[in-house]
Scaffold this motif. Sequence first.
Motif, PDB file in Angstrom:
ATOM      1  N   LEU A  53      87.343   5.844  34.837  1.00 22.70           N
ATOM      2  CA  LEU A  53      88.350   5.819  33.782  1.00 22.70           C
ATOM      3  C   LEU A  53      88.115   6.950  32.781  1.00 22.70           C
ATOM      4  N   ARG A  54      86.857   7.150  32.409  1.00 25.17           N
ATOM      5  CA  ARG A  54      86.522   8.215  31.456  1.00 25.17           C
ATOM      6  C   ARG A  54      86.872   9.579  32.027  1.00 25.17           C
ATOM      7  N   TYR A  55      86.502   9.831  33.281  1.00 24.78           N
ATOM      8  CA  TYR A  55      86.785  11.125  33.905  1.00 24.78           C
ATOM      9  C   TYR A  55      88.288  11.365  34.003  1.00 24.78           C
ATOM     10  N   THR A  56      89.015  10.338  34.433  1.00 26.13           N
ATOM     11  CA  THR A  56      90.465  10.485  34.595  1.00 26.13           C
ATOM     12  C   THR A  56      91.148  10.728  33.257  1.00 26.13           C
ATOM     13  N   SER A  57      90.740  10.008  32.224  1.00 23.82           N
ATOM     14  CA  SER A  57      91.371  10.200  30.921  1.00 23.82           C
ATOM     15  C   SER A  57      91.038  11.570  30.330  1.00 23.82           C
ATOM     16  N   LEU A  58      89.807  12.027  30.517  1.00 23.84           N
ATOM     17  CA  LEU A  58      89.456  13.374  30.047  1.00 23.84           C
ATOM     18  C   LEU A  58      90.224  14.440  30.815  1.00 23.84           C
ATOM     19  N   ARG A  59      90.372  14.242  32.101  1.00 26.11           N
ATOM     20  CA  ARG A  59      91.116  15.197  32.928  1.00 26.11           C
ATOM     21  C   ARG A  59      92.579  15.259  32.501  1.00 26.11           C
ATOM     22  N   LEU A  85     101.105  26.678  35.667  1.00 27.42           N
ATOM     23  CA  LEU A  85     100.093  27.375  34.877  1.00 27.42           C
ATOM     24  C   LEU A  85      99.167  26.380  34.182  1.00 27.42           C
ATOM     25  N   ALA A  86      99.742  25.319  33.624  1.00 29.52           N
ATOM     26  CA  ALA A  86      98.928  24.289  32.960  1.00 29.52           C
ATOM     27  C   ALA A  86      98.036  23.575  33.965  1.00 29.52           C
ATOM     28  N   MET A  87      98.545  23.310  35.167  1.00 27.51           N
ATOM     29  CA  MET A  87      97.735  22.638  36.187  1.00 27.51           C
ATOM     30  C   MET A  87      96.560  23.501  36.623  1.00 27.51           C
ATOM     31  N   VAL A  88      96.816  24.785  36.851  1.00 28.34           N
ATOM     32  CA  VAL A  88      95.750  25.685  37.295  1.00 28.34           C
ATOM     33  C   VAL A  88      94.694  25.840  36.202  1.00 28.34           C
ATOM     34  N   ILE A  96      89.277  24.452  33.940  1.00 25.90           N
ATOM     35  CA  ILE A  96      88.528  23.952  32.780  1.00 25.90           C
ATOM     36  C   ILE A  96      87.814  22.647  33.134  1.00 25.90           C
ATOM     37  N   SER A  97      88.502  21.746  33.819  1.00 21.95           N
ATOM     38  CA  SER A  97      87.902  20.464  34.199  1.00 21.95           C
ATOM     39  C   SER A  97      86.713  20.664  35.125  1.00 21.95           C
ATOM     40  N   TYR A  98      86.831  21.600  36.038  1.00 22.60           N
ATOM     41  CA  TYR A  98      85.745  21.856  36.984  1.00 22.60           C
ATOM     42  C   TYR A  98      84.472  22.269  36.247  1.00 22.60           C
ATOM     43  N   VAL A  99      84.625  23.063  35.217  1.00 29.99           N
ATOM     44  CA  VAL A  99      83.462  23.553  34.475  1.00 29.99           C
ATOM     45  C   VAL A  99      82.981  22.534  33.440  1.00 29.99           C
ATOM     46  N   VAL A 100      83.905  21.973  32.688  1.00 30.49           N
ATOM     47  CA  VAL A 100      83.545  21.147  31.533  1.00 30.49           C
ATOM     48  C   VAL A 100      83.156  19.723  31.927  1.00 30.49           C
ATOM     49  N   ASN A 158      81.647  18.406  34.567  1.00 34.81           N
ATOM     50  CA  ASN A 158      80.675  18.300  35.654  1.00 34.81           C
ATOM     51  C   ASN A 158      79.854  17.010  35.547  1.00 34.81           C
ATOM     52  N   LYS A 159      79.383  16.698  34.366  1.00 34.26           N
ATOM     53  CA  LYS A 159      78.555  15.495  34.162  1.00 34.26           C
ATOM     54  C   LYS A 159      79.363  14.225  34.443  1.00 34.26           C
ATOM     55  N   GLN A 160      80.589  14.180  33.945  1.00 32.34           N
ATOM     56  CA  GLN A 160      81.433  13.009  34.156  1.00 32.34           C
ATOM     57  C   GLN A 160      81.798  12.841  35.629  1.00 32.34           C
ATOM     58  N   ARG A 161      82.018  13.946  36.322  1.00 31.83           N
ATOM     59  CA  ARG A 161      82.333  13.895  37.753  1.00 31.83           C
ATOM     60  C   ARG A 161      81.133  13.368  38.544  1.00 31.83           C
ATOM     61  N   ASP A 162      79.926  13.796  38.167  1.00 29.37           N
ATOM     62  CA  ASP A 162      78.716  13.299  38.830  1.00 29.37           C
ATOM     63  C   ASP A 162      78.526  11.803  38.580  1.00 29.37           C
ATOM     64  N   GLU A 163      78.778  11.342  37.339  1.00 26.01           N
ATOM     65  CA  GLU A 163      78.670   9.917  37.033  1.00 26.01           C
ATOM     66  C   GLU A 163      79.689   9.115  37.834  1.00 26.01           C
ATOM     67  N   MET A 164      80.898   9.641  37.943  1.00 18.64           N
ATOM     68  CA  MET A 164      81.941   8.948  38.690  1.00 18.64           C
ATOM     69  C   MET A 164      81.574   8.853  40.166  1.00 18.64           C
ATOM     70  N   SER A 165      81.082   9.929  40.740  1.00 15.89           N
ATOM     71  CA  SER A 165      80.722   9.890  42.159  1.00 15.89           C
ATOM     72  C   SER A 165      79.532   8.963  42.395  1.00 15.89           C
ATOM     73  N   ALA A 166      78.595   8.920  41.468  1.00 16.11           N
ATOM     74  CA  ALA A 166      77.469   7.992  41.595  1.00 16.11           C
ATOM     75  C   ALA A 166      77.958   6.551  41.537  1.00 16.11           C
ATOM     76  N   GLN A 167      78.924   6.285  40.671  1.00 13.27           N
ATOM     77  CA  GLN A 167      79.491   4.941  40.566  1.00 13.27           C
ATOM     78  C   GLN A 167      80.198   4.559  41.871  1.00 13.27           C
TER      79      GLN A 167
END
Length: 108
Positions: free
Chosen positions: A9-15, A49-52, A57-61, A63-72
Amino acid sequence: MSSKINATLRYTSLRASIFLACLLVALLLAHFGVIPVVGDLGLILVFVLAMVASSAISYVVLNKQRDEMSAQIVEKVESRKARAAVRDAAEDEADDAARAAARQAQAG
C-alpha cells in the motif's frame, strides 16, 4: 515486521503521488507553452511524459519501499506454500490410512 505490514500500500501510494506530481508539472509546462499541446494528441503526450518521468523517479527514489514490498510478497508466498505442504501431507496421511483400512477389510 511491523514496518512491512503495509509495504504494498505504501509503495503504491507513493508511486501514484509521484505520478500525480509529474502530471501536475507537465500540465503546468503545457499551460505555459513550454510543451506544445495541440488537441487530444498533445494531451496524451503530456500524460506519456508524466508516466515516463514518474517511472524513472520511482525507480530511483522508491528502491527501499520496492524491496520491502517484494520481501512482504515473498513472505506471503512462502507462508502459503508451507500451509499447502502441511495440508497435502495431512491429506496424504488420511488417504494412506483409508487405503490401508480398505486393504485390511478385503483381506479379513
